[in-house]
Motif scaffolding. Structure first.
Motif, PDB file in Angstrom:
ATOM      1  N   ARG A  83      -9.586   1.613   0.942  1.00  0.00           N
ATOM      2  CA  ARG A  83      -8.301   2.303   0.761  1.00  0.00           C
ATOM      3  C   ARG A  83      -7.956   2.291  -0.725  1.00  0.00           C
ATOM      4  O   ARG A  83      -6.883   1.861  -1.133  1.00  0.00           O
ATOM      5  N   THR A  84      -8.891   2.763  -1.519  1.00  0.00           N
ATOM      6  CA  THR A  84      -8.749   2.653  -2.976  1.00  0.00           C
ATOM      7  C   THR A  84      -8.758   3.992  -3.705  1.00  0.00           C
ATOM      8  O   THR A  84      -8.566   4.009  -4.929  1.00  0.00           O
ATOM      9  N   GLU A  85      -8.934   5.098  -2.999  1.00  0.00           N
ATOM     10  CA  GLU A  85      -9.109   6.386  -3.694  1.00  0.00           C
ATOM     11  C   GLU A  85      -7.946   6.685  -4.638  1.00  0.00           C
ATOM     12  O   GLU A  85      -8.148   7.038  -5.807  1.00  0.00           O
ATOM     13  N   HIS A  86      -6.713   6.514  -4.154  1.00  0.00           N
ATOM     14  CA  HIS A  86      -5.559   6.822  -5.003  1.00  0.00           C
ATOM     15  C   HIS A  86      -5.382   5.809  -6.127  1.00  0.00           C
ATOM     16  O   HIS A  86      -4.744   6.092  -7.140  1.00  0.00           O
ATOM     17  N   THR A  96       2.231   1.819  -3.418  1.00  0.00           N
ATOM     18  CA  THR A  96       1.268   2.359  -4.387  1.00  0.00           C
ATOM     19  C   THR A  96       1.051   3.849  -4.174  1.00  0.00           C
ATOM     20  O   THR A  96       0.759   4.578  -5.124  1.00  0.00           O
ATOM     21  N   MET A  97       1.220   4.313  -2.948  1.00  0.00           N
ATOM     22  CA  MET A  97       0.954   5.724  -2.651  1.00  0.00           C
ATOM     23  C   MET A  97       2.089   6.641  -3.103  1.00  0.00           C
ATOM     24  O   MET A  97       1.865   7.827  -3.350  1.00  0.00           O
ATOM     25  N   SER A 128      -7.932   2.023 -11.505  1.00  0.00           N
ATOM     26  CA  SER A 128      -7.275   2.534 -12.701  1.00  0.00           C
ATOM     27  C   SER A 128      -7.011   1.421 -13.696  1.00  0.00           C
ATOM     28  O   SER A 128      -6.725   0.273 -13.327  1.00  0.00           O
ATOM     29  N   ASP A 142       3.495   6.949  -8.311  1.00  0.00           N
ATOM     30  CA  ASP A 142       3.421   7.915  -9.409  1.00  0.00           C
ATOM     31  C   ASP A 142       4.476   9.008  -9.305  1.00  0.00           C
ATOM     32  O   ASP A 142       4.912   9.551 -10.326  1.00  0.00           O
ATOM     33  N   GLU A 150      -7.719   4.723  -7.991  1.00  0.00           N
ATOM     34  CA  GLU A 150      -8.644   5.033  -9.083  1.00  0.00           C
ATOM     35  C   GLU A 150      -7.992   5.905 -10.149  1.00  0.00           C
ATOM     36  O   GLU A 150      -8.401   5.890 -11.307  1.00  0.00           O
ATOM     37  N   SER A 151      -6.965   6.671  -9.757  1.00  0.00           N
ATOM     38  CA  SER A 151      -6.326   7.604 -10.687  1.00  0.00           C
ATOM     39  C   SER A 151      -4.852   7.299 -10.916  1.00  0.00           C
ATOM     40  O   SER A 151      -4.113   8.117 -11.449  1.00  0.00           O
ATOM     41  N   LEU A 152      -4.408   6.120 -10.498  1.00  0.00           N
ATOM     42  CA  LEU A 152      -3.002   5.743 -10.644  1.00  0.00           C
ATOM     43  C   LEU A 152      -2.588   5.773 -12.116  1.00  0.00           C
ATOM     44  O   LEU A 152      -3.319   5.304 -12.981  1.00  0.00           O
ATOM     45  N   ARG A 188       0.830  -1.200   0.000  1.00  0.00           N
ATOM     46  CA  ARG A 188       0.000   0.000   0.000  1.00  0.00           C
ATOM     47  C   ARG A 188       0.866   1.252   0.000  1.00  0.00           C
ATOM     48  O   ARG A 188       0.610   2.199  -0.758  1.00  0.00           O
TER      49      ARG A 188
END
Length: 212
Positions: free
Chosen positions: A135-138, A107-108, A168, A111, A140-142, A104
């Motif tokens: 814990r999926t908000e980020h 992934t944060m 994403s 980018d 969605e736009s990865l 996790r």
């Protein structure tokens, strides 16, 4: 920051990439799962670097359990390792990843990092029993490629649940039959945890090869 743990290809092999693997919330970089995964990836000509977050270093030094640091501190720790590793192997393609919480964190920062892609081994989509606390908000736009390897019956996000998330298009999710959060299946499934860890390593190798 304690010393990094290296799993490297044999002397006759040239590494094609470097992977930094972070541990989950409850077990450190030396856990059996982490060691097995690192060794399997090293056998595929991949440099693997493991490390312990600061709170885990304290746990190991004192023998007393403590909760993980907050996300900003975890990100700071992971980014410090990235800086060290990219200085050591500046020309090798870099990938970042980890087990559960470590994945996790990866992934944060993915980018905004120099990494080409990320790997999450058992992503903690939500706390067990709390499917509404996502814990999926980020995710969605990865923008950068991410591989998620998930047990089908992972209590942090089952296959059925994950299929319903808006993730994403950069994310590739692979499921392991009857696997739990540590990829361990039930005996009746006919699979073993070691088979699933090996399968996860193969997914990682293919993902890395596709993004070199």
């Amino acid at each position: 920051m304690s010393d990094l743990i290296y799993d490297l290809p044999g002397e006759d092999s040239n590494a094609v990439a470097t992977v930094i693997l972070a541990h989950g919330a409850g077990a450190g970089a030396e856990s059996e799962f982490m060691a097995s995964m690192a060794q399997l990836l090293a056998q595929q000509n991949i440099n693997v670097v493991r490390f312990n977050f600061a709170y885990m270093q304290t746990v190991l030094a004192t023998g007393k359990r403590r909760p993980p640091d907050r996300m900003p501190r975890l990100l700071e720790c992971f980014n410090a390792v990235i800086a060290r590793v990219t200085q050591q192997w500046p020309t090798l393609p870099l990938f970042v990843g980890g087990k559960s919480m470590g994945g996790r964190v990866a992934t944060m920062l993915l980018d905004d990092s120099p990494a080409r892609g990320g790997i999450a081994l058992g992503y903690p989509f939500h706390p067990p029993g709390k499917p509404d606390k996502l814990r999926t908000e980020h995710l969605e736009s990865l923008q950068k490629p991410l591989l998620i390897v998930q047990g089908e019956r992972d209590t942090f996000g089952t296959q059925k649940e994950v299929r319903g998330y808006s993730l994403s298009s950069a994310i590739d999710t692979q499921f392991l039959a009857d696997g739990d959060h540590s990829f361990k299946p039930r005996k009746a499934s006919g699979y073993s945890q070691q088979q699933h860890i090996a399968a996860a390593a193969r997914h990682c190798q293919r993902f890395i090869a596709a993004h070199l």
